[in-house]
Design an enzyme around this catalytic site. Structure first.
Site, PDB file in Angstrom:
ATOM      1  NE  ARG A   1      -3.853   0.566   1.967  1.00  0.00           N
ATOM      2  CZ  ARG A   1      -5.064   0.634   2.527  1.00  0.00           C
ATOM      3  NH1 ARG A   1      -5.274   1.380   3.581  1.00  0.00           N
ATOM      4  NH2 ARG A   1      -6.066  -0.051   2.013  1.00  0.00           N
TER       5      ARG A   1
ATOM      6  CD  GLN B   1     -13.022  -1.817  -0.475  1.00  0.00           C
ATOM      7  OE1 GLN B   1     -12.173  -1.722   0.397  1.00  0.00           O
ATOM      8  NE2 GLN B   1     -14.219  -2.336  -0.241  1.00  0.00           N
TER       9      GLN B   1
ATOM     10  CB  CYS C   1     -14.006   1.068   0.385  1.00  0.00           C
ATOM     11  SG  CYS C   1     -13.386   2.758   0.603  1.00  0.00           S
TER      12      CYS C   1
HETATM   13  N1   CP Z   1     -11.196  -0.229   2.710  1.00  0.00           N
HETATM   14  C1   CP Z   1      -9.919  -0.308   3.103  1.00  0.00           C
HETATM   15  O1   CP Z   1      -9.002  -0.538   2.314  1.00  0.00           O
HETATM   16  O2   CP Z   1      -9.719  -0.130   4.448  1.00  0.00           O
HETATM   17  P1   CP Z   1      -8.330   0.046   5.196  1.00  0.00           P
HETATM   18  O3   CP Z   1      -7.766   1.386   4.806  1.00  0.00           O
HETATM   19  O4   CP Z   1      -8.682  -0.027   6.641  1.00  0.00           O
HETATM   20  O5   CP Z   1      -7.400  -1.055   4.770  1.00  0.00           O
HETATM   21  N1  NVA Z   2     -10.099   6.672  -0.962  1.00  0.00           N
HETATM   22  C1  NVA Z   2      -9.675   6.221   0.346  1.00  0.00           C
HETATM   23  C2  NVA Z   2      -9.860   4.757   0.477  1.00  0.00           C
HETATM   24  C3  NVA Z   2      -9.476   4.187   1.823  1.00  0.00           C
HETATM   25  C4  NVA Z   2      -9.604   2.707   1.899  1.00  0.00           C
HETATM   26  C5  NVA Z   2      -8.232   6.622   0.583  1.00  0.00           C
HETATM   27  O1  NVA Z   2      -7.414   6.472  -0.337  1.00  0.00           O
HETATM   28  O2  NVA Z   2      -7.923   7.100   1.680  1.00  0.00           O
END
Ligand code: CP
Ligand code: NVA
Length: 299
Positions: free
Chosen positions: A102, A132, A258
């Site tokens: 990530r 997601q 999400c």
């Molecule tokens: N929806 C999602 O990716 O949640 P997190 O940021 O908690 O991983």
């Molecule tokens: N759009 C959001 C999604 C989090 C899971 C972000 O990138 O923070």
């Protein structure tokens, strides 16, 4: 043989994505006897941004398949002191069987994949969030049957999650209407991909027009990780998913988010905590969908 990366939905054909989704659905239903399919395998998870769902669901997912996970963050690894992504990829590939990352820039994901000799999985970048959307499509289909031909409405920021929904519209063949304010549209490259695939994706300015008769209404946070709040709250207020807007969708429409959610901002409590909300199944399905992804990448 080149590793099987899971980078972005637009790099897949529909049949392969269907196969990955089915692996996850079969695992959820406990069909297919894959319980120990990844015994002895290790997943490295690199988090350059916070996470609750992605982190826990991948960790639980690989352990349910008989493997294990290592969590790495910049603060406690050499990544934070400037070791390159390419060198990190080369080294991790000698220890682990797959790497989930990530990160902010999509270019880092690509660099990791270019230098890793094991599969790389996109756990969210500023540009996309494909894991997601695998869980989201799984949730939609559990509740309402095939998503092909459905009408899906997105209300809010044209962000990373919206981009992966656009990719999904091209692959799965549903109508996607995105109600987004001026200046927060999805990236032109994503819209160009949709056009090249003849995907049924339309930008709307009026959230009521976007949601009218929809089978599914989706939103996401107004301020994504790494975003400057700026005047986003003002810009996005008219796109809030509330009971009045939800009432324009089909009576049996579902609501997806999400998470994490901000009640009173992008969605009101009566919608996210109401009977049309499928968000807890959606969160659970991160686990099942990702087990499918892990199996597809690592087996
Ligand atoms: N929806 C999602 O990716 O949640 P997190 O940021 O908690 O991983
Ligand atoms: N759009 C959001 C999604 C989090 C899971 C972000 O990138 O923070």
């Amino acid at each position: 043989m080149a590793p099987r990366h899971f980078l972005d939905l637009d790099r897949f054909d529909a049949a392969t994505i269907r196969q990955v989704l089915k692996l996850g659905a079969d695992l959820k239903a406990d069909r297919g006897g894959s319980r120990n399919a990844l015994a002895g395998k290790t997943l490295a998870m690199v988090f350059e941004k916070p996470s609750t769902r992605t982190r826990v669901s991948f960790q639980v997912g690989i352990s349910q398949l008989g493997g294990s996970a290592i969590v790495m963050s910049p603060q406690d690894t050499q990544i934070g002191r400037g070791e390159s992504i390419a060198d990190t990829a080369r080294v991790l590939s000698r220890y682990v069987d797959a790497i989930m990352i990530r990160t902010n820039a999509a270019s880092k994901l690509d660099e990791l994949a270019a230098h890793a000799t094991v599969p790389v999985i996109n756990g969210l970048t500023d540009d996309s969030h494909p894991c997601q959307i695998m869980a989201d499509v799984m949730t939609y289909e559990e509740r309402k049957g095939s998503i092909e031909g459905a009408t899906v409405a997105w209300c809010g920021d044209g962000n990373n999650v919206a981009a992966s929904w656009i990719h999904a519209a091209g692959l799965f063949g549903f109508d996607l209407r995105l109600a987004v304010p001026n200046g927060l549209e999805p990236k032109p490259s994503v819209m160009a991909w949709a056009a090249s695939r003849k995907a049924r994706v339309r930008i709307e300015r009026d959230p009521i027009a976007a949601v009218a008769g929809a089978d599914c209404v989706i939103t996401d946070t107004w301020v994504s990780m790494g975003d400057d709040a700026g005047n986003r709250h003002n810009l996005l207020q008219p796109f809030q998913v509330n009971a009045r807007l939800m009432a324009k969708a089909k009576r049996d429409a579902i609501f997806l988010h999400c998470l994490p959610a901000h009640r009173g901002e992008e969605v009101t409590a009566d919608v996210i905590d109401g009977p049309q909300s499928a968000v807890w199944d959606e969160a659970e399905n991160r686990l099942h969908a990702q087990k499918g992804i892990l199996l597809w990448c690592m087996r």
